[in-house]
Design an enzyme around this catalytic site. Structure first.
Site, PDB file in Angstrom:
ATOM      1  N   LYS A 201      54.371  98.093  67.040  1.00  0.00           N
ATOM      2  CA  LYS A 201      53.676  98.460  68.395  1.00  0.00           C
ATOM      3  C   LYS A 201      52.059  98.407  68.120  1.00  0.00           C
ATOM      4  O   LYS A 201      51.672  97.860  68.679  1.00  0.00           O
ATOM      5  CB  LYS A 201      54.110  99.897  68.886  1.00  0.00           C
ATOM      6  CG  LYS A 201      53.559 100.273  70.225  1.00  0.00           C
ATOM      7  CD  LYS A 201      54.019 101.555  70.874  1.00  0.00           C
ATOM      8  CE  LYS A 201      53.215 101.925  72.063  1.00  0.00           C
ATOM      9  NZ  LYS A 201      53.549 102.984  72.453  1.00  0.00           N
ATOM     10  N   GLU A 207      53.441 100.096  56.020  1.00  0.00           N
ATOM     11  CA  GLU A 207      54.639  99.724  55.367  1.00  0.00           C
ATOM     12  C   GLU A 207      55.064  98.077  55.989  1.00  0.00           C
ATOM     13  O   GLU A 207      55.288  97.271  55.176  1.00  0.00           O
ATOM     14  CB  GLU A 207      55.788 100.371  55.858  1.00  0.00           C
ATOM     15  CG  GLU A 207      55.901 102.057  55.290  1.00  0.00           C
ATOM     16  CD  GLU A 207      55.285 103.026  56.094  1.00  0.00           C
ATOM     17  OE1 GLU A 207      54.517 102.555  56.919  1.00  0.00           O
ATOM     18  OE2 GLU A 207      55.473 104.229  55.841  1.00  0.00           O
ATOM     19  N   GLY A 261      57.717 104.203  70.619  1.00  0.00           N
ATOM     20  CA  GLY A 261      58.533 103.212  69.712  1.00  0.00           C
ATOM     21  C   GLY A 261      59.931 103.739  69.801  1.00  0.00           C
ATOM     22  O   GLY A 261      60.594 102.689  69.570  1.00  0.00           O
ATOM     23  N   ARG A 262      60.381 105.121  69.788  1.00  0.00           N
ATOM     24  CA  ARG A 262      61.571 105.324  69.901  1.00  0.00           C
ATOM     25  C   ARG A 262      62.449 105.208  70.793  1.00  0.00           C
ATOM     26  O   ARG A 262      63.620 105.371  70.893  1.00  0.00           O
ATOM     27  CB  ARG A 262      61.726 106.900  69.280  1.00  0.00           C
ATOM     28  CG  ARG A 262      60.947 108.002  69.923  1.00  0.00           C
ATOM     29  CD  ARG A 262      60.880 109.146  69.297  1.00  0.00           C
ATOM     30  NE  ARG A 262      59.805 110.185  70.086  1.00  0.00           N
ATOM     31  CZ  ARG A 262      58.572 110.111  69.855  1.00  0.00           C
ATOM     32  NH1 ARG A 262      57.924 109.303  68.841  1.00  0.00           N
ATOM     33  NH2 ARG A 262      57.875 111.080  70.610  1.00  0.00           N
ATOM     34  N   GLU A 347      62.090 113.256  66.623  1.00  0.00           N
ATOM     35  CA  GLU A 347      60.589 112.901  66.551  1.00  0.00           C
ATOM     36  C   GLU A 347      60.163 113.025  68.009  1.00  0.00           C
ATOM     37  O   GLU A 347      58.942 113.576  68.156  1.00  0.00           O
ATOM     38  CB  GLU A 347      60.264 111.297  66.458  1.00  0.00           C
ATOM     39  CG  GLU A 347      58.739 111.142  65.885  1.00  0.00           C
ATOM     40  CD  GLU A 347      58.462 109.554  65.593  1.00  0.00           C
ATOM     41  OE1 GLU A 347      58.864 108.590  66.442  1.00  0.00           O
ATOM     42  OE2 GLU A 347      58.298 109.433  64.300  1.00  0.00           O
ATOM     43  N   HIS A 378      85.687 113.511  54.229  1.00  0.00           N
ATOM     44  CA  HIS A 378      86.009 113.553  52.790  1.00  0.00           C
ATOM     45  C   HIS A 378      84.509 113.761  52.016  1.00  0.00           C
ATOM     46  O   HIS A 378      84.420 113.536  51.067  1.00  0.00           O
ATOM     47  CB  HIS A 378      86.387 111.961  52.206  1.00  0.00           C
ATOM     48  CG  HIS A 378      87.847 111.930  53.070  1.00  0.00           C
ATOM     49  ND1 HIS A 378      89.132 112.475  52.533  1.00  0.00           N
ATOM     50  CD2 HIS A 378      88.218 111.397  54.074  1.00  0.00           C
ATOM     51  CE1 HIS A 378      90.070 112.189  53.006  1.00  0.00           C
ATOM     52  NE2 HIS A 378      89.555 111.439  54.389  1.00  0.00           N
ATOM     53  N   LYS A 498      50.736 110.397  57.003  1.00  0.00           N
ATOM     54  CA  LYS A 498      50.469 108.922  56.937  1.00  0.00           C
ATOM     55  C   LYS A 498      49.130 108.923  56.134  1.00  0.00           C
ATOM     56  O   LYS A 498      48.904 108.209  55.107  1.00  0.00           O
ATOM     57  CB  LYS A 498      50.465 108.362  58.008  1.00  0.00           C
ATOM     58  CG  LYS A 498      51.431 107.704  58.798  1.00  0.00           C
ATOM     59  CD  LYS A 498      51.258 106.969  59.942  1.00  0.00           C
ATOM     60  CE  LYS A 498      52.454 106.914  60.892  1.00  0.00           C
ATOM     61  NZ  LYS A 498      52.035 106.218  62.126  1.00  0.00           N
TER      62      LYS A 498
HETATM   63  O1  F6P Z   1      56.444 107.432  62.335  1.00  0.00           O
HETATM   64  C1  F6P Z   1      55.610 107.267  63.449  1.00  0.00           C
HETATM   65  C2  F6P Z   1      55.622 106.038  64.156  1.00  0.00           C
HETATM   66  O2  F6P Z   1      54.581 106.016  65.125  1.00  0.00           O
HETATM   67  C3  F6P Z   1      56.899 105.887  65.080  1.00  0.00           C
HETATM   68  O3  F6P Z   1      56.736 106.610  66.324  1.00  0.00           O
HETATM   69  C4  F6P Z   1      57.153 104.435  65.357  1.00  0.00           C
HETATM   70  O4  F6P Z   1      58.294 103.967  66.009  1.00  0.00           O
HETATM   71  C5  F6P Z   1      56.782 104.052  63.938  1.00  0.00           C
HETATM   72  O5  F6P Z   1      55.750 104.930  63.380  1.00  0.00           O
HETATM   73  C6  F6P Z   1      56.472 102.634  63.971  1.00  0.00           C
HETATM   74  O6  F6P Z   1      55.272 102.389  64.649  1.00  0.00           O
HETATM   75  P1  F6P Z   1      54.724 100.785  64.810  1.00  0.00           P
HETATM   76  O7  F6P Z   1      55.726 100.338  65.741  1.00  0.00           O
HETATM   77  O8  F6P Z   1      53.317 100.941  65.509  1.00  0.00           O
HETATM   78  O9  F6P Z   1      54.397 100.116  63.623  1.00  0.00           O
END
Ligand code: F6P
Length: 529
Positions: A201, A207, A261-262, A347, A378, A498
């Site tokens: 987003k 990452e 995002g979620r 979250e 199990h 972060k």
């Molecule tokens: O973990 C925080 C967060 O902002 C989530 O809410 C989101 O889904 C994820 O990082 C990834 O963010 P982006 O889509 O901006 O890379």
């Protein structure tokens, strides 16, 4: 404030008499409980008869919802009023799949259909071999690079529908900043036949950017710089950064700041679902979610399963003081569902201040974990049955055998029903004695029971029903947040971690002065070259 409301005081009082909340007694007292403590939403059925709750308590939740004007708050949300107050944003994931709720005045809403047509059209062309790679070969593999909401939802759905995959386009999901993860995926792929979808987003998530750069290098080394524009797609609300990365504007499929995002998997974020299964599967997912959304304009607090589910979870957390929740799908197809749900729920509602920034006086969110049944039986079910903590369980079962051998299907169902039965009613010392259990084993074998659970039944694992299941949980999480007066749509708690990780990386890579605590400094020294 919820805890000061009249209804909440009454709810608390109803929870005081623990003997009224004994499952064996509740069933004995009311032999219709197994039938009358059932609700539904769209095609999902919720059996809450083995929850330690009474109809009286649920009626008080109904009054709480009225007292707090839950329905009004949901209308505000649907109409685009700022519900995410700390980020000053509307909450509009519902608009993506339910046209009748779209407020025309909100920026981006008018683009929803055109954006969706463009990414679904693109997906179908990739599947048909019309959109090809740089060398003219058709794509066979898609790698979705993203994390959190840009990974968990699409990865969960892709996995869940695996039994209906036609073998055309295989999707892979890379999320972690771990070279072993991405290299293991890419090693098996042919760059000429691979499409990389960078899903972020913000397009700033470290990452994702690191993995995207790694994938670009892998592609360019094999096919040259020019291949990037043929093999990369961006899903982002940040088109500037996506372009800077080298992705062509017509390959950037946007979404908007009002899609959290979620909550984003039914936006362009779900493109890998369309690439893997076809656009009609993506729209079926939306159709299913929309069936649940339609209940939002007139929530019948007595029968709406999402509302009842929300109420019971607040009750379990705050009245019964049970702070964990096991979600156990009796379907391997749903093996990623607990992970998806962890982000969606924790979250969203893992907050300790209310919307006005005041400390909340009520617990807001359970600790959620889960693995498919029967595997989890199990593994950690010993603790669920006899551990010192009582952990409510949500069993997810699938009605249709979907062509499976009926022994397999019935075994899954039998195991789920058996666990919920045993959790509720256990086995007493008396029964063990009657069975001639050896004396010193009686206390080890005793199962006290009275452990709450719910059973969620979905008709089958297909896109429509998955859409319903996702929207059911979204709705419950949102209702819980609104009843607790917290902001379910921000996530400030992940920011400091972060930023500190960025600083830590600098310190690890350079010879900067160590100014952390002695434990952290010591760890850093161990990892410096
Ligand atoms: O973990 C925080 C967060 O902002 C989530 O809410 C989101 O889904 C994820 O990082 C990834 O963010 P982006 O889509 O901006 O890379």
């Amino acid at each position: 404030m919820t805890h000061k409301s009249k209804s909440w005081t009454r709810i608390k009082n109803l929870g005081k008499s623990k003997k009224d909340l004994d499952l064996a007694k509740l069933f004995k007292k009311d032999d219709t409980r197994g039938i009358s403590f059932n609700a539904s939403i769209a095609d999902i059925e919720l059996d809450f008869s083995k929850s330690k709750i009474t109809k009286k308590a649920l009626m008080e939740f109904e009054k709480l919802a009225k007292e707090l004007d839950l329905q009004g708050k949901i209308f505000d949300l649907l109409q685009g009023k700022i519900t995410n107050n700390t980020e000053k944003r509307s909450v509009g994931h519902v608009w993506l799949r339910s046209r009748n709720f779209r407020p025309k005045s909100i920026l981006g809403v008018g683009e929803i259909d055109a954006v969706q047509s463009s990414f679904l059209d693109f997906s179908d062309k990739v599947r048909a071999g019309v959109v090809k790679g740089f060398t003219g070969e058709s794509f066979t593999d898609v790698v979705n690079i993203g994390i959190g909401g840009s990974d968990l939802g699409p990865a969960m759905v892709y996995q869940a529908l695996g039994h209906s995959h036609d073998g055309k386009i295989n999707c892979h999901y890379v999320s972690n900043i771990d070279e072993l993860e991405i290299s293991t995926v890419l090693r098996k792929l042919n760059p000429a036949k691979t499409l990389i979808v960078v899903t972020s987003k913000t397009f700033t998530t470290s990452e994702t950017l690191k993995n995207a750069a790694y994938a670009k290098n892998w592609l360019v080394q094999s096919l040259g710089d020019i291949a990037t524009k043929f093999h990369f797609v961006a899903i982002s609300a940040n088109s500037r950064e996506s372009q800077k990365f080298g992705i062509e504007t017509d390959r950037i499929f946007p979404f908007w700041d009002w899609v959290g995002g979620r909550f984003s998997l039914m936006s362009s974020v779900g493109i890998s679902i369309a690439l893997g299964y076809g656009s009609e599967v993506f729209t079926a997912l939306q159709k299913g979610a929309s069936k649940v959304d339609q209940t939002l304009t007139n929530i019948d607090y007595k029968t709406n399963a999402a509302f009842i589910h929300a109420a019971i979870n607040i009750w379990n957390l705050n009245i019964l003081k049970l702070n964990s929740l096991a979600v156990i799908p009796y379907s391997s197809a749903l093996s990623r569902f607990p992970a998806f749900l962890q982000q969606l729920w924790m979250e969203s509602n893992g907050k300790s201040v209310d919307k006005q920034g005041r400390a909340v006086k009520l617990a807001t969110c359970p600790i959620i974990f889960g693995e498919p049944g029967t595997n989890s039986q199990h593994s950690f079910f010993q603790l669920l049955h006899q551990g010192t903590d009582i952990i409510p369980v949500e069993f997810i079962i699938v009605k249709d055998n979907q062509g499976q051998d009926s022994f397999f299907h019935k075994s899954l169902i039998a195991n789920a029903l058996a666990q919920s039965f045993v959790l509720a009613f256990g086995k007493s010392k008396k029964e063990l004695k009657e069975e001639n259990t050896v004396g010193d084993l009686i206390s080890h074998k005793e199962m006290k029971g009275n452990r709450p659970s719910m059973i969620l039944t979905v008709p089958k694992i297909d896109a429509t029903n998955l859409g319903e299941l996702i929207a059911f949980y979204e709705t419950s999480v949102i209702i819980q947040g609104l009843l607790l007066n917290i902001n379910s749509f921000d996530q400030w708690g992940v920011e400091l971690g972060k930023k500190t990780a960025e600083k830590m990386l600098n310190v690890l890579q350079n010879d900067d002065k160590l100014d952390f605590d002695s434990g952290t400094n010591n760890q850093i020294k161990n990892f410096r070259d």
